[in-house]
Design an enzyme around this catalytic site. Structure first.
Site, mmCIF file in Angstrom:
data_model
loop_
_atom_site.group_PDB
_atom_site.id
_atom_site.type_symbol
_atom_site.label_atom_id
_atom_site.label_comp_id
_atom_site.label_asym_id
_atom_site.label_seq_id
_atom_site.Cartn_x
_atom_site.Cartn_y
_atom_site.Cartn_z
ATOM 1 C CE LYS A 80 38.226 34.434 23.029
ATOM 2 N NZ LYS A 80 37.343 35.212 23.905
ATOM 3 N NE ARG A 95 48.006 36.148 38.853
ATOM 4 C CZ ARG A 95 47.865 36.038 40.166
ATOM 5 N NH1 ARG A 95 48.804 36.518 40.976
ATOM 6 N NH2 ARG A 95 46.799 35.454 40.685
#
Length: 277
Positions: A65, A151
């Site tokens: 994407k 993260r």
């Protein structure tokens, strides 16, 4: 016959061909919709070849994407802000428009599940890729306060300059019970990572699940996804996978390719759910 495809890796599991065939049947249209397995090295060439040979439109799924956003010649404003594209539209003369329907598709599914225009006052989005970024603006437009956790904080920190009001939660905070700001409001948790595709759990304290009104995984599977299994073990009251989102975003892509035709999504979602079972 018009040709469409979806680019991704992995791609064999994709039900997009079935979705678009069912949409086309609603309008008596004839089309073919295929799956195109690609790699990071071949993605750009594969897209160019597909449209050079008459492709009428394409979807893009993980992990391309963001690559698609960099590939197209024209981006819609929402796709530019999200830096993510899931829908490719040929403009002629080798030019491609890129749009993202993921966020609107998610919002439509959340509204269906909650029966509320604003699914929740606060939404926690876990992830930092194109899928996560594409849902921020549509959720905010529905009146949701959006908090994102990834993260790598550095990956999502720049988003605060793109999306006004976006909050960032350190990923380490998910290992501890939610703070009072979450306890004192209605909220939902959305997994926008690919952890479920890998069969992995996320390091999240059970109270994040037990205290949420809804826990949602953008991934879908015949069985409950690993993330939703984790949520149920943690005491989640309501869970949902991303099949509804997939159908809703596909309907929006379909409309972009077919002069605004809006297919009915409920019968298609029902048929897919039965097929998965």
């Amino acid at each position: 016959m018009t040709q469409f495809t979806v680019f991704g890796n992995p791609i064999a599991h994709s039900v997009s061909p079935k979705i678009h065939q069912l949409f086309a049947e609603q309008f008596g249209l004839a089309l073919t919709y295929s799956r195109s397995l690609s790699s990071s090295a071949t993605f750009a060439a594969a897209v160019a070849k597909f449209f050079r040979h008459g492709g009428a439109g394409a979807n893009v799924t993980v992990p391309f994407k963001e690559s698609a956003a960099a590939l197209v010649t024209h981006l819609t404003p929402r796709a530019e802000r999200a830096a993510s594209v899931n829908t490719l539209i040929p403009l002629g003369l080798g030019q491609l428009a890129g749009d993202t329907t993921d966020g609107l598709g998610l919002c439509r599914d959340l509204q269906r599940l909650t029966q509320q225009k604003t699914p929740a006052p606060r939404v926690l989005v876990i992830g930092g890729g194109g899928a996560a970024r594409s849902v921020i603006e549509p959720l905010q437009e529905l009146g949701c306060e959006v908090v994102i956790s990834n993260r790598s904080r550095d990956r999502v920190q720049p988003l605060t300059t793109v999306f006004e009001g976006l909050e960032i939660l350190d990923f380490a905070e998910l290992e501890r019970p939610p703070t009072d700001v979450f306890k004192d409001s209605q909220w939902l948790v959305i997994n926008a990572t690919s952890a479920s595709l890998k069969g992995a759990e996320l390091p999240i304290h059970p109270h994040w699940f037990a205290n949420a009104n809804l826990v949602y995984d953008m991934m879908y599977a015949a069985q409950t996804t690993p993330f939703l299994q984790q949520a149920r073990k943690g005491g989640a009251v309501q869970v949902a996978d991303g099949l509804g989102m997939l159908v809703e975003q596909a309907a929006l892509s379909f409309a972009l390719w077919h002069d605004g035709l809006q297919p009915s999504t409920e019968p298609v979602l029902d048929a897919l759910r039965k097929g998965l079972r």
